[in-house]
Design a protein around this motif. Structure first.
Motif, PDB file in Angstrom:
ATOM      1  N   ARG A 297      47.110  61.806 147.498  1.00 27.83           N
ATOM      2  CA  ARG A 297      46.752  63.232 147.847  1.00 27.83           C
ATOM      3  C   ARG A 297      47.998  64.119 147.684  1.00 27.83           C
ATOM      4  O   ARG A 297      48.922  63.935 148.077  1.00 27.83           O
ATOM      5  CB  ARG A 297      45.807  63.264 149.142  1.00 27.83           C
ATOM      6  CG  ARG A 297      47.039  63.127 150.158  1.00 27.83           C
ATOM      7  CD  ARG A 297      45.948  63.177 151.557  1.00 27.83           C
ATOM      8  NE  ARG A 297      45.122  64.206 151.488  1.00 27.83           N
ATOM      9  CZ  ARG A 297      44.148  64.301 152.534  1.00 27.83           C
ATOM     10  NH1 ARG A 297      43.880  63.077 153.292  1.00 27.83           N
ATOM     11  NH2 ARG A 297      43.368  65.311 152.452  1.00 27.83           N
ATOM     12  N   VAL A 298      47.726  65.414 147.336  1.00 25.99           N
ATOM     13  CA  VAL A 298      48.633  66.501 146.989  1.00 25.99           C
ATOM     14  C   VAL A 298      48.535  67.324 148.315  1.00 25.99           C
ATOM     15  O   VAL A 298      49.557  67.701 148.675  1.00 25.99           O
ATOM     16  CB  VAL A 298      48.212  67.219 145.645  1.00 25.99           C
ATOM     17  CG1 VAL A 298      49.005  68.796 145.751  1.00 25.99           C
ATOM     18  CG2 VAL A 298      48.680  66.599 144.456  1.00 25.99           C
ATOM     19  N   TRP A 299      47.375  67.511 148.617  1.00 21.67           N
ATOM     20  CA  TRP A 299      47.270  68.521 149.983  1.00 21.67           C
ATOM     21  C   TRP A 299      47.299  67.575 150.978  1.00 21.67           C
ATOM     22  O   TRP A 299      46.236  66.781 151.104  1.00 21.67           O
ATOM     23  CB  TRP A 299      46.019  69.363 149.827  1.00 21.67           C
ATOM     24  CG  TRP A 299      46.288  70.426 148.940  1.00 21.67           C
ATOM     25  CD1 TRP A 299      45.738  70.572 147.678  1.00 21.67           C
ATOM     26  CD2 TRP A 299      47.018  71.506 149.158  1.00 21.67           C
ATOM     27  NE1 TRP A 299      45.969  71.890 147.018  1.00 21.67           N
ATOM     28  CE2 TRP A 299      46.847  72.352 147.667  1.00 21.67           C
ATOM     29  CE3 TRP A 299      47.884  72.240 149.900  1.00 21.67           C
ATOM     30  CZ2 TRP A 299      47.364  73.771 147.505  1.00 21.67           C
ATOM     31  CZ3 TRP A 299      48.431  73.466 149.962  1.00 21.67           C
ATOM     32  CH2 TRP A 299      48.232  74.071 148.504  1.00 21.67           C
ATOM     33  N   ILE A 300      48.150  67.714 151.937  1.00 24.01           N
ATOM     34  CA  ILE A 300      48.311  66.699 153.055  1.00 24.01           C
ATOM     35  C   ILE A 300      47.870  67.236 154.268  1.00 24.01           C
ATOM     36  O   ILE A 300      48.487  68.551 154.850  1.00 24.01           O
ATOM     37  CB  ILE A 300      49.765  66.064 153.262  1.00 24.01           C
ATOM     38  CG1 ILE A 300      49.967  65.405 151.703  1.00 24.01           C
ATOM     39  CG2 ILE A 300      49.750  65.149 154.271  1.00 24.01           C
ATOM     40  CD1 ILE A 300      51.484  65.073 151.650  1.00 24.01           C
ATOM     41  N   PRO A 301      46.912  66.878 155.220  1.00 26.06           N
ATOM     42  CA  PRO A 301      46.859  67.452 156.303  1.00 26.06           C
ATOM     43  C   PRO A 301      47.856  67.455 157.347  1.00 26.06           C
ATOM     44  O   PRO A 301      48.579  66.602 157.574  1.00 26.06           O
ATOM     45  CB  PRO A 301      45.564  66.718 157.149  1.00 26.06           C
ATOM     46  CG  PRO A 301      45.256  65.459 155.813  1.00 26.06           C
ATOM     47  CD  PRO A 301      46.351  65.440 155.061  1.00 26.06           C
ATOM     48  N   LEU A 302      48.269  68.716 158.092  1.00 27.60           N
ATOM     49  CA  LEU A 302      49.293  68.881 158.966  1.00 27.60           C
ATOM     50  C   LEU A 302      48.577  68.126 160.396  1.00 27.60           C
ATOM     51  O   LEU A 302      47.380  68.119 160.724  1.00 27.60           O
ATOM     52  CB  LEU A 302      49.319  70.242 159.323  1.00 27.60           C
ATOM     53  CG  LEU A 302      50.389  70.927 158.134  1.00 27.60           C
ATOM     54  CD1 LEU A 302      50.310  72.537 158.819  1.00 27.60           C
ATOM     55  CD2 LEU A 302      51.807  70.456 158.186  1.00 27.60           C
ATOM     56  N   ASP A 303      49.684  67.501 160.956  1.00 30.07           N
ATOM     57  CA  ASP A 303      49.378  67.175 162.298  1.00 30.07           C
ATOM     58  C   ASP A 303      48.920  67.972 163.145  1.00 30.07           C
ATOM     59  O   ASP A 303      50.012  68.779 163.539  1.00 30.07           O
ATOM     60  CB  ASP A 303      50.656  66.002 162.875  1.00 30.07           C
ATOM     61  CG  ASP A 303      50.511  65.547 164.109  1.00 30.07           C
ATOM     62  OD1 ASP A 303      49.043  65.783 164.735  1.00 30.07           O
ATOM     63  OD2 ASP A 303      51.239  64.677 164.459  1.00 30.07           O
TER      64      ASP A 303
END
Ligand SMILES: [Zn+2]
Length: 576
Positions: A563-569
């Motif tokens: 994935r390029v767009w990574i969810p923020l914690d």
């Protein structure tokens, strides 16, 4: 004259010559696409092999070999181009028409399927191939074919001819290319006519709507690209050519607006264009889902063609920025390291390793959705398109004018211009994008002041131009800031809300599952901090430092999720 002399692009050009082009020729021969021409020439009844646009792939490869000859000199490929050109020429009809799928007694009539027939599209690729072939070999074998075909088209579709356009744009830019080579004005006039004729609903209404082939709105009235991405981009590129050659400022202004709106609202962070799998089309504004990104490789090629024309027309660096983004994140991503496999689509999010399309070494693959590079596709527009673009890439590095040299792309290269009648030549050395250090050395200089301008990338501090009287041996170094930077999506892109992308120089970075700690699923990893990338496992709370890789390097260590767009914690930065 520019020449790329080293670095990743020189490596890719070498791979193109030694593997990609021969691979494409081999497949097109094996599948009978080349033999279509022989059988058409023989006048025998035959079953046409391949799709409606198979002819165009042979033309693109002739163009690629011709450009490769111009770039690197004689090679064993020259005989291949010569052979293919002769076989193509032999299949031309006495009145100039040329397409192996239409017009013979047992085939569908000529010009009976403007929506899907691709007759003028294929003609356009023939014209482009012929221009390149003529420049490379000074042979008129293919140029004569192109002139006869273009003359036929001008009669059939001129002001008093059929009021129709091809369902797939391409003939427009090709006619301008032929005009530039021959200075025959009617080819330019015909290109302008095709551009103005589109958008008036002359194509049949199909399930994807009139926008699919840009027949919904006249080019000069549109404010954004829409419909099939490659069609839209080829049309836009051809329309810029027409605008520049005819001095049509209104048309050029419309295309600049379309470019900006498309880049701002309908383009992925990778430079990829087209989010619809169903019709290979642009989505509406901000419809940019990462896991349903189509981003056809050909759309990347076509985007570069459109941007390059606007760069030449305006000199504005935003166009070179977009070319760079697309070069590093689409064109360098598509080919496998062996040059014998390719991505057709370039997704930004692969949920499952390998996806649902198995690699097929012994047959053609379905075009979209593959999570691994495939040897060949039923629709194999992308591989020959990559081949001709890589072969012609030297032209993208810099441009020259009366004042000096403008460097647009940072590649080790030699650059030549003529200033005040004297040669002005530069040596550029860099290992960009590994580092941001670029050294420019003057090797020949005129007696008058000359300017060297380096593009300032949108993400780096200023790199001002330098004007002075230069001497051979003068040198200077520029350091671009390649620190990783975190990019938040536009708030209107719902599909990646709460995610970030990390970029470094021209590279978009990706998180690949093979780099995750054992037992982690890609879907469970969230980003705690970016440099270095620290990820947290959602269920266990475990944290780990994980390398992010350039997106173009993904799926080169076996099948993976990515994935390029990574969810923020969200536990670190709770919503307020
Ligand atoms: Zn393609």
């Amino acid at each position: 004259m520019n020449r790329i002399t080293g670095g990743m692009w020189a490596d890719l050009q070498r791979l193109n010559r030694t593997a990609m082009i021969p691979h494409a020729v081999q497949w097109m021969t094996r599948l009978g696409w080349v033999a279509n021409f022989d059988r058409a020439a023989a006048g025998e009844r035959y079953d046409h092999r391949g799709r409606e646009f198979a002819d165009s792939e042979i033309y693109k490869i002739i163009e690629a070999i011709s450009l490769e000859h111009l770039r690197s000199g004689p090679s064993e490929l020259d005989a291949v181009a010569d052979d293919l050109a002769g076989r193509v020429a032999a299949a031309q009809e006495p009145d100039g028409y040329l397409h192996t799928l239409f017009g013979r007694p047992w085939q569908r009539p000529r010009y009976s399927d403007f929506t899907w027939g691709h007759e003028l599209y294929c003609a356009g690729h023939l014209l482009q191939a012929a221009v390149a072939h003529h420049r490379a070999y000074r042979s008129t074998t293919l140029l004569d074919v192109a002139v006869r075909l273009a003359d036929h088209i001008c009669v059939m579709f001129g002001p008093h001819g059929l009021n129709r356009v091809c369902g797939h744009a391409e003939i427009e830019l090709a006619l301008v290319a032929l005009y530039r080579e021959t200075r025959e004005r009617r080819y330019l006039d015909q290109a302008a006519l095709f551009v103005d004729r589109r958008g008036h609903g002359t194509l049949p209404l199909i399930e994807f709507g009139r926008a699919f082939a840009q027949d919904d709105l006249p080019v000069r009235k549109a404010t954004v690209l829409r419909g099939h991405a490659v069609r839209a981009l080829y049309l836009a590129a051809g329309a810029v050519d027409v605008a520049v050659e005819t001095g049509d400022d209104e048309l050029l202004a419309a295309l600049k607006t379309q470019w900006q709106n498309t880049v701002d609202r309908r383009t992925y962070v990778t430079g990829g264009m087209g989010s619809h799998h169903m019709d290979e089309a642009f989505g509406e504004d901000f419809v940019l889902p990462a896991d349903r990104s189509y981003c056809e490789t050909c759309a990347g090629v076509a985007s570069i063609m459109f941007s390059r024309r606007l760069l030449l027309a305006t000199g504005e660096s935003r166009y070179a920025d977009q070319i760079e983004r697309t070069l590093y994140n689409i064109l360098a991503t598509a080919p496998g390291d062996d040059g014998r496999s390719f991505f057709y689509a370039n997704t930004l999010h692969q949920r499952h390793p390998g996806g649902d399309v198995p690699v097929n070494d012994d047959g053609v693959s379905i075009r979209g959705g593959a999570g691994e590079r495939q040897p060949w596709y039923e629709v194999s527009c992308c591989a020959p398109n990559l081949a001709r673009t890589l072969a012609g890439l030297d032209d993208y590095v810099a441009t020259a004018d009366n004042e000096g040299i403008r460097i647009h792309q940072y590649m080790s290269s030699t650059l030549e211009a003529t200033i005040g009648g004297s040669p002005f030549t530069l040596d550029v050395t860099t290992d960009y994008p590994t580092t941001g250090t670029i050294t420019v050395t003057v090797t020949q200089a005129p007696a008058v002041p000359a300017t060297i301008t380096l593009r300032q990338p949108e993400w780096s501090p200023s790199t001002p131009g330098r004007t002075r009287v230069w001497s051979p041996g003068d040198t200077f170094t520029v350091d671009l800031d390649l620190r990783e930077r975190v990019t938040r999506p536009d708030h209107r892109v719902d599909a990646v809300r709460g995610c970030v992308a990390v970029q470094r120089g021209p590279d978009v970075l990706a998180l690949e599952s093979v780099d995750l700690p054992a037992g982690w699923a890609l879907a469970d990893a969230v980003l705690v901090s970016a440099d270095p990338a620290v990820l947290r496992h959602q269920e266990t709370g475990e944290e780990a430092t994980v390398p992010l890789i350039p997106y173009r390097r993904w799926a080169r260590r076996g099948p993976s999720a990515m994935r390029v767009w990574i969810p923020l914690d969200q536990t670190v930065a709770p919503p307020r």
